[in-house]
Design an enzyme around this catalytic site. Structure first.
Site, mmCIF file in Angstrom:
data_model
loop_
_atom_site.group_PDB
_atom_site.id
_atom_site.type_symbol
_atom_site.label_atom_id
_atom_site.label_comp_id
_atom_site.label_asym_id
_atom_site.label_seq_id
_atom_site.Cartn_x
_atom_site.Cartn_y
_atom_site.Cartn_z
ATOM 1 N N SER A 6 0.875 -1.174 0.000
ATOM 2 C CA SER A 6 0.000 0.000 0.000
ATOM 3 C C SER A 6 0.908 1.217 0.000
ATOM 4 C CB SER A 6 -0.846 -0.031 1.278
ATOM 5 O OG SER A 6 -1.424 1.225 1.540
ATOM 6 N N TYR A 42 -1.898 -1.585 10.366
ATOM 7 C CA TYR A 42 -1.907 -1.669 8.899
ATOM 8 C C TYR A 42 -0.604 -1.102 8.342
ATOM 9 C CZ TYR A 42 -3.933 -1.306 4.147
ATOM 10 O OH TYR A 42 -4.197 -1.434 2.799
HETATM 11 P P1 NAD Z 1 -11.679 -6.394 -0.341
HETATM 12 O O1 NAD Z 1 -12.314 -6.272 0.998
HETATM 13 O O2 NAD Z 1 -12.443 -5.990 -1.549
HETATM 14 O O3 NAD Z 1 -11.169 -7.882 -0.575
HETATM 15 C C1 NAD Z 1 -10.438 -8.575 0.387
HETATM 16 C C2 NAD Z 1 -10.661 -10.067 0.218
HETATM 17 O O4 NAD Z 1 -9.820 -10.738 1.171
HETATM 18 C C3 NAD Z 1 -12.093 -10.520 0.497
HETATM 19 O O5 NAD Z 1 -12.551 -11.352 -0.562
HETATM 20 C C4 NAD Z 1 -11.984 -11.291 1.809
HETATM 21 O O6 NAD Z 1 -12.911 -12.369 1.915
HETATM 22 C C5 NAD Z 1 -10.553 -11.798 1.752
HETATM 23 N N1 NAD Z 1 -10.008 -12.102 3.076
HETATM 24 C C6 NAD Z 1 -10.068 -11.346 4.198
HETATM 25 N N2 NAD Z 1 -9.485 -11.973 5.216
HETATM 26 C C7 NAD Z 1 -8.992 -13.145 4.739
HETATM 27 C C8 NAD Z 1 -8.284 -14.234 5.304
HETATM 28 N N3 NAD Z 1 -7.949 -14.236 6.590
HETATM 29 N N4 NAD Z 1 -7.946 -15.262 4.513
HETATM 30 C C9 NAD Z 1 -8.293 -15.273 3.193
HETATM 31 N N5 NAD Z 1 -8.978 -14.283 2.603
HETATM 32 C C10 NAD Z 1 -9.328 -13.234 3.363
HETATM 33 O O7 NAD Z 1 -10.307 -5.570 -0.218
HETATM 34 P P2 NAD Z 1 -9.326 -4.899 -1.298
HETATM 35 O O8 NAD Z 1 -9.465 -3.430 -1.168
HETATM 36 O O9 NAD Z 1 -9.449 -5.548 -2.620
HETATM 37 O O10 NAD Z 1 -7.919 -5.257 -0.617
HETATM 38 C C11 NAD Z 1 -7.037 -6.240 -1.114
HETATM 39 C C12 NAD Z 1 -5.641 -5.903 -0.647
HETATM 40 O O11 NAD Z 1 -5.246 -4.635 -1.176
HETATM 41 C C13 NAD Z 1 -5.468 -5.795 0.878
HETATM 42 O O12 NAD Z 1 -4.248 -6.378 1.262
HETATM 43 C C14 NAD Z 1 -5.425 -4.301 1.111
HETATM 44 O O13 NAD Z 1 -4.717 -3.960 2.283
HETATM 45 C C15 NAD Z 1 -4.709 -3.845 -0.142
HETATM 46 N N6 NAD Z 1 -4.893 -2.435 -0.467
HETATM 47 C C16 NAD Z 1 -6.140 -1.933 -0.671
HETATM 48 C C17 NAD Z 1 -6.286 -0.599 -0.974
HETATM 49 C C18 NAD Z 1 -7.633 0.019 -1.191
HETATM 50 O O14 NAD Z 1 -7.694 1.256 -1.192
HETATM 51 N N7 NAD Z 1 -8.689 -0.746 -1.387
HETATM 52 C C19 NAD Z 1 -5.164 0.229 -1.066
HETATM 53 C C20 NAD Z 1 -3.904 -0.318 -0.858
HETATM 54 C C21 NAD Z 1 -3.790 -1.661 -0.563
#
Ligand code: NAD
Length: 260
Positions: free
Chosen positions: A142, A155
């Site tokens: 991130s 985080y």
């Molecule tokens: P999201 O909530 O859309 O998807 C996350 C997925 O992870 C879900 O399908 C959930 O069921 C699964 N999950 C959660 N806990 C789990 C576990 N213990 N084991 C297996 N699966 C699990 O989230 P997203 O925004 O797509 O985030 C994905 C990644 O991107 C994360 O690591 C997040 O920190 C990172 N990220 C997101 C953003 C943002 O702005 N959305 C920015 C930077 C980084």
């Protein structure tokens, strides 16, 4: 097709960023293992991919559970003949000021983001090393791998930690042709972020519009959210790169929120 017949194990790929990567990688010819806590959603995503002619399966996994990680990697590897790409992407967000953060929530955050990255890496590397055809390990970091924000202590800590893990895997994996890199997105409007908007508005005592404009997108060059497609494109760059020249790196994709 940049990933023809490569096998990709993608955690958290039943939603958001992980799902978009699965869709793009399938279009590029990869066989996709949708590994998610939500098995029903993982199966539905795999079915969506299969309907386009791709090869995909859904597997249940809690990335904090070693037995489940090992079993799901074995299941995917057996279905498609090994593992070439790991995307360690599953993640959640919990926001509180440090003095109010419960130890239980701190440990939960580090377990999902760091233990999950370690366990999936260990399980996938075994296959990559044994196969002798190289591989690509990609961590979903991130901007918070580089920068801090209010209310996000575990985080930010975990996302910084992924860079250390990637650099180590890059050094250890080099002789096997295994590369390791980190993608560092800015804010992307997935369910993870939609949930944060009202939470931050409440904690900071401002409106949801102000959270978006003055907290999330304030430092970007154009006030725009990063998209799941933007992040998937960077994942494809790392996954498809042919040599060890691009390893141990972290690439920020954030509309200029953070500039290196
Ligand atoms: P999201 O909530 O859309 O998807 C996350 C997925 O992870 C879900 O399908 C959930 O069921 C699964 N999950 C959660 N806990 C789990 C576990 N213990 N084991 C297996 N699966 C699990 O989230 P997203 O925004 O797509 O985030 C994905 C990644 O991107 C994360 O690591 C997040 O920190 C990172 N990220 C997101 C953003 C943002 O702005 N959305 C920015 C930077 C980084």
């Amino acid at each position: 097709m940049q990933l023809k017949d490569k096998v990709a194990y993608i955690t958290g790929s039943a939603s958001g960023i992980g799902k978009e990567i699965a869709i793009l990688f399938a279009q590029e010819g990869a066989k996709i293992i949708i590994a998610d806590l939500n098995k029903e959603a993982a199966d539905a995503t795999a079915a969506e991919l299969k309907a386009t002619g791709a090869q995909a399966i859904g597997v249940a996994v809690d990335v904090t559970n070693e037995d489940q990680v090992n079993a799901s990697v074995e299941e995917g590897a057996a279905a498609f003949g090994g593992i070439d790409i790991l995307i360690s992407n599953a993640g959640i967000q919990i926001v509180h000021p440090v003095e109010e953060f419960s130890f239980v929530d701190w440990k939960k955050m580090l377990a999902i983001h760091l233990d999950g990255a370690f366990l999936t890496t260990k399980a996938c590397l075994k296959h990559m090393y044994a196969q002798g055809r190289g591989g690509s390990v990609i961590y979903m970091g991130s901007v918070h791998s580089k920068e801090a924000s209010l209310l996000k202590a575990p985080y930010v800590t975990a996302k910084h930690g992924l860079i250390g893990l990637a650099k180590t895997v890059a050094k250890e994996g080099a002789k096997h042709g295994v590369r390791a890199n980190v993608i560092c997105p800015g804010f992307v409007r997935t369910p993870l972020v939609e949930k944060q908007i009202p939470e931050q508005a409440k904690t900071l005592g401002i409106s949801e519009e102000e959270v978006i404009k003055n907290v999330m997108l304030k430092e970007t060059v154009d006030g725009e959210f990063t998209t799941t497609e933007d992040v998937a494109r960077v994942a494809l760059l790392f996954a498809g790169f042919p040599t060890n020249a691009l390893t141990g790196q972290s690439l920020v994709v954030s509309h200029g929120w953070f500039m290196q």
